[in-house]
Design a protein around this motif. Sequence first.
Motif, PDB file in Angstrom:
ATOM      1  N   ASN A  69     -15.888   7.810   5.257  1.00 54.83           N
ATOM      2  CA  ASN A  69     -14.808   7.356   6.134  1.00 54.83           C
ATOM      3  C   ASN A  69     -14.942   5.860   6.410  1.00 54.83           C
ATOM      4  O   ASN A  69     -13.946   5.134   6.438  1.00 54.83           O
ATOM      5  CB  ASN A  69     -14.844   8.152   7.432  1.00 54.83           C
ATOM      6  CG  ASN A  69     -13.504   8.266   8.120  1.00 54.83           C
ATOM      7  OD1 ASN A  69     -13.373   9.021   9.068  1.00 54.83           O
ATOM      8  ND2 ASN A  69     -12.493   7.552   7.685  1.00 54.83           N
ATOM      9  N   ALA A  92     -10.700  12.964  13.112  1.00 53.59           N
ATOM     10  CA  ALA A  92      -9.825  13.607  12.124  1.00 53.59           C
ATOM     11  C   ALA A  92      -8.358  13.290  12.430  1.00 53.59           C
ATOM     12  O   ALA A  92      -7.571  13.010  11.524  1.00 53.59           O
ATOM     13  CB  ALA A  92     -10.063  15.115  12.104  1.00 53.59           C
ATOM     14  N   LEU A  97     -13.079  16.972   7.812  1.00 51.67           N
ATOM     15  CA  LEU A  97     -13.932  16.837   9.002  1.00 51.67           C
ATOM     16  C   LEU A  97     -14.016  18.134   9.814  1.00 51.67           C
ATOM     17  O   LEU A  97     -15.126  18.575  10.140  1.00 51.67           O
ATOM     18  CB  LEU A  97     -13.460  15.670   9.879  1.00 51.67           C
ATOM     19  CG  LEU A  97     -13.888  14.282   9.421  1.00 51.67           C
ATOM     20  CD1 LEU A  97     -13.168  13.203  10.223  1.00 51.67           C
ATOM     21  CD2 LEU A  97     -15.395  14.110   9.515  1.00 51.67           C
ATOM     22  N   SER A 105      -9.444  13.667   6.832  1.00 49.94           N
ATOM     23  CA  SER A 105      -8.919  14.279   8.061  1.00 49.94           C
ATOM     24  C   SER A 105      -8.931  15.805   7.959  1.00 49.94           C
ATOM     25  O   SER A 105      -9.122  16.496   8.965  1.00 49.94           O
ATOM     26  CB  SER A 105      -7.515  13.770   8.382  1.00 49.94           C
ATOM     27  OG  SER A 105      -6.552  14.300   7.496  1.00 49.94           O
TER      28      SER A 105
END
Length: 154
Positions: free
Chosen positions: A134, A74, A104, A101
């Motif tokens: 991601n 993150a 997570l 980010s």
Amino acid sequence: MSCAALAATTLLWMAATPAPAQPAAPTPAPATALEPLFADIVARAQDLKAQAEAMRETEAPATEAFKTGVADLAALDSRGQQIVRDRGVDGDLACILRGISEDLPVKLAALQLAADAPARDTALRELIYLLNDNVEVLLAPPGPASGLAPDGSV
């Protein structure tokens, strides 16, 4: 009909027909994905995804290393978002990295707070999906709205 008229008609007819289909060349990964920070994000996300899939199959608990790995990822996503934003080359990527980010830790908390097996399974599936995103967001070629050419150039 004169030769010039026939040539002009033929030229117009040929211009109106579609060009023969060319085989699509494989699209290389965008240049961003090759940079060390972003390559590290991809590698870590792939590793954490594999761990989460194994936890889902074996019903093993999340280890401290896994939790730390998610937190570190993150932080890397946040740093990557800042780099992309500062470059001003792909606003979509910056927004997506920021969202990942922020999401997570939320998905990890949902996993830790899961009270039963179905809730835990749902939390793991959502975390796996986010980890996969991601990877894919960094490896996918830039879209037309990004302002970047498919080869990563401006």
